[in-house]
Design an enzyme around this catalytic site. Structure first.
Site, PDB file in Angstrom:
ATOM      1  N   LYS A 188       2.922   4.326  -2.604  1.00  0.00           N
ATOM      2  CA  LYS A 188       3.575   3.181  -3.360  1.00  0.00           C
ATOM      3  C   LYS A 188       3.254   1.970  -2.518  1.00  0.00           C
ATOM      4  O   LYS A 188       2.668   0.971  -2.964  1.00  0.00           O
ATOM      5  CB  LYS A 188       4.892   3.496  -3.848  1.00  0.00           C
ATOM      6  CG  LYS A 188       5.302   4.329  -4.635  1.00  0.00           C
ATOM      7  CD  LYS A 188       6.803   4.596  -5.231  1.00  0.00           C
ATOM      8  CE  LYS A 188       7.754   4.747  -4.091  1.00  0.00           C
ATOM      9  NZ  LYS A 188       7.762   6.030  -3.475  1.00  0.00           N
ATOM     10  N   HIS A 238      13.761  14.138  -2.735  1.00  0.00           N
ATOM     11  CA  HIS A 238      14.966  13.662  -3.163  1.00  0.00           C
ATOM     12  C   HIS A 238      15.587  14.870  -3.936  1.00  0.00           C
ATOM     13  O   HIS A 238      16.178  14.437  -4.925  1.00  0.00           O
ATOM     14  CB  HIS A 238      14.922  12.463  -3.984  1.00  0.00           C
ATOM     15  CG  HIS A 238      14.383  11.242  -3.377  1.00  0.00           C
ATOM     16  ND1 HIS A 238      14.759  10.958  -2.231  1.00  0.00           N
ATOM     17  CD2 HIS A 238      13.182  10.759  -3.684  1.00  0.00           C
ATOM     18  CE1 HIS A 238      14.133   9.781  -1.854  1.00  0.00           C
ATOM     19  NE2 HIS A 238      13.011   9.576  -2.568  1.00  0.00           N
ATOM     20  N   ASN A 243      11.478  -1.903  -4.676  1.00  0.00           N
ATOM     21  CA  ASN A 243      11.763  -0.877  -3.936  1.00  0.00           C
ATOM     22  C   ASN A 243      11.316  -1.388  -2.397  1.00  0.00           C
ATOM     23  O   ASN A 243      11.323  -1.080  -1.181  1.00  0.00           O
ATOM     24  CB  ASN A 243      11.260   0.426  -3.867  1.00  0.00           C
ATOM     25  CG  ASN A 243      11.812   1.572  -2.897  1.00  0.00           C
ATOM     26  OD1 ASN A 243      13.014   1.490  -2.973  1.00  0.00           O
ATOM     27  ND2 ASN A 243      11.036   2.493  -2.725  1.00  0.00           N
TER      28      ASN A 243
END
Length: 437
Positions: A112, A180, A135
């Site tokens: 990203k 995650h 983010n």
């Protein structure tokens, strides 16, 4: 407007939410489960604050809850609030309700930040007035006061959990793999479902056609879909002997082997970037020229030192299994790799790394941190140490000419470091100290 607004989480995002409401003449209440917070100094004394736990009374009597990304929506108290009909959103959704500027939103398990960085450089070169947030960069609510042609937002799965009508001009999912898993009780399917929400209100949807988890669940006539991939998709790579080219409509337009980009994963990142710049009608010569000289960001396969034939590489940004595999694939021709693994594994399936390392006798593992015991059980020949520093001190006595020392931990850094940047900087400092003696 007499809403009872509760903001949960007093980090950078939480502060931006507080300021947003205060500017609108609304006084929110703030909750944070921690006690020692530097941010309290930034909050006016008249704003109610509850620290040390989640305040049940405030939460269940709220009209609107703004949840910071670090707080799970699956907390029993929040599930109770949701069942009661209390609206729970995050700063991304709040931003979207007031934003009038086109958004390019980028998500994915890996890559990203690199894609945001590549794209922003190319857009700036073409005189687009842009700001980066989400983010990475500014909290999104802080962007509302900055007039731009476009906002480029890096969006995590945590941020996507609380979106409802997040309006996006271009949505991109680079890849989806395990990460995650401690956050998602139903596993990767649940993680994927949150990632896919980025497509919901997008005009253009760009996705990796070779990663089926990235596929939109539904295809709508009013949306445009663009694909990229290693050997499939509208934007793809072409392999010719030892050369790798960018190929569009069966025409080779770039020899990646002559760029400064490192690894096929970065070639794919650029394919995604080019799909976006083509939508924006940026001349390809600008995109290609910029990418010819593009260098990896810090903490991503960053060569930090070369001496006596030994190469030290900082890949601290590798916080999951797939990103570590990418690093090892890039270095597969190396004589011997001393691999530093460890940290907090987020309940991901570390055994997937075992499948990749099978029969690779040139890789020696040193493991540290919370996950070191689990890593040792998977890789019985690995050496378990308490810290990264201890690992480096042991390795320096054993490395030989032609060897590579790779910090690519496959885990989050939060057990022993502030974040991946802190871990990477510590690695750099430790290596520098060794060679300064």
């Amino acid at each position: 407007m007499n809403k009872k607004i509760v903001i949960i989480g007093l980090g950078i995002t939480g502060i931006s939410c507080v300021n947003f409401f205060l500017k609108k003449g609304l006084i929110p209440s703030i909750i944070d489960e921690n006690f020692n917070l530097n941010f309290i100094k930034k909050i006016p004394s008249y704003v109610p604050i509850h620290l040390g736990s989640l305040n049940k009374e405030w939460i269940l009597n709220a009209n609107l809850i703004i949840l910071s990304p670090g707080i799970s929506i699956f907390h029993p108290l929040l599930l109770k609030a949701k069942k009661k009909g209390i609206e729970i959103i995050g700063d991304i959704e709040l931003f979207s309700r007031y934003n009038k500027i086109p958004v390019i939103a980028i998500t994915g398990t890996n890559g990203k930040s690199t894609v945001v960085n590549m794209l922003s450089q190319i857009m700036k070169k073409n005189n687009f007035n842009i700001s980066i947030g989400g983010n990475i960069g500014y909290p999104v609510l802080d962007l509302l006061s900055i007039k731009r042609d476009f906002y480029i937002l890096e969006i995590s799965s945590f941020q996507l959990e609380t979106i409802k009508k997040f309006n996006v001009y271009i949505a991109l999912i680079l890849n989806i793999s395990q990460d995650h898993m401690d956050r998602y009780p139903l596993g990767i399917k649940q993680y994927r479902d949150f990632k896919l929400k980025i497509y919901n209100n997008a005009s253009f949807c760009i996705y990796n056609i070779e990663n089926k988890l990235c596929y939109p669940k539904f295809f709508h006539k009013e949306k445009k879909y663009i694909t990229f991939g290693k050997v499939n998709g509208q934007y793809k790579l072409f392999f010719d002997k030892n050369m790798i080219y960018l190929k569009i409509n069966n025409k080779k337009i770039l020899n990646f082997s002559k760029t400064k980009l490192i690894g096929i994963h970065n070639y794919l990142n650029f394919l995604a970037v080019l799909a976006i710049t083509d939508i924006l009608k940026i001349p390809r010569k600008i995109s290609l020229k910029k990418i010819n000289n593009y260098k990896n960001m810090d903490h991503i396969l960053q060569i930090i030192h070369k001496e006596n034939g030994i190469t030290w590489i900082n890949d601290s940004k590798s916080t999951n299994i797939n990103s570590t595999i990418v690093a090892l694939k890039y270095l597969y021709k190396k004589k011997k790799i001393w691999l530093l693994l460890g940290g907090y594994d987020k309940n991901c399936e570390l055994h997937l790394l075992k499948q990749y390392l099978k029969n690779k006798n040139n890789i020696i593992i040193y493991c540290f941190g919370i996950s070191s015991k689990k890593i040792l059980s998977l890789f019985t020949k690995s050496i378990r140490v308490k810290t990264m520093c201890e690992a480096i001190k042991k390795i320096i006595k054993l490395v030989k000419y032609g060897d590579t020392v790779l910090l690519s931990p496959a885990c989050s850094s939060i057990d022993q470091f502030k974040n991946f940047k802190h871990r990477g900087k510590e690695f750099i400092q430790l290596v520098k100290k060794i060679y300064q003696k």
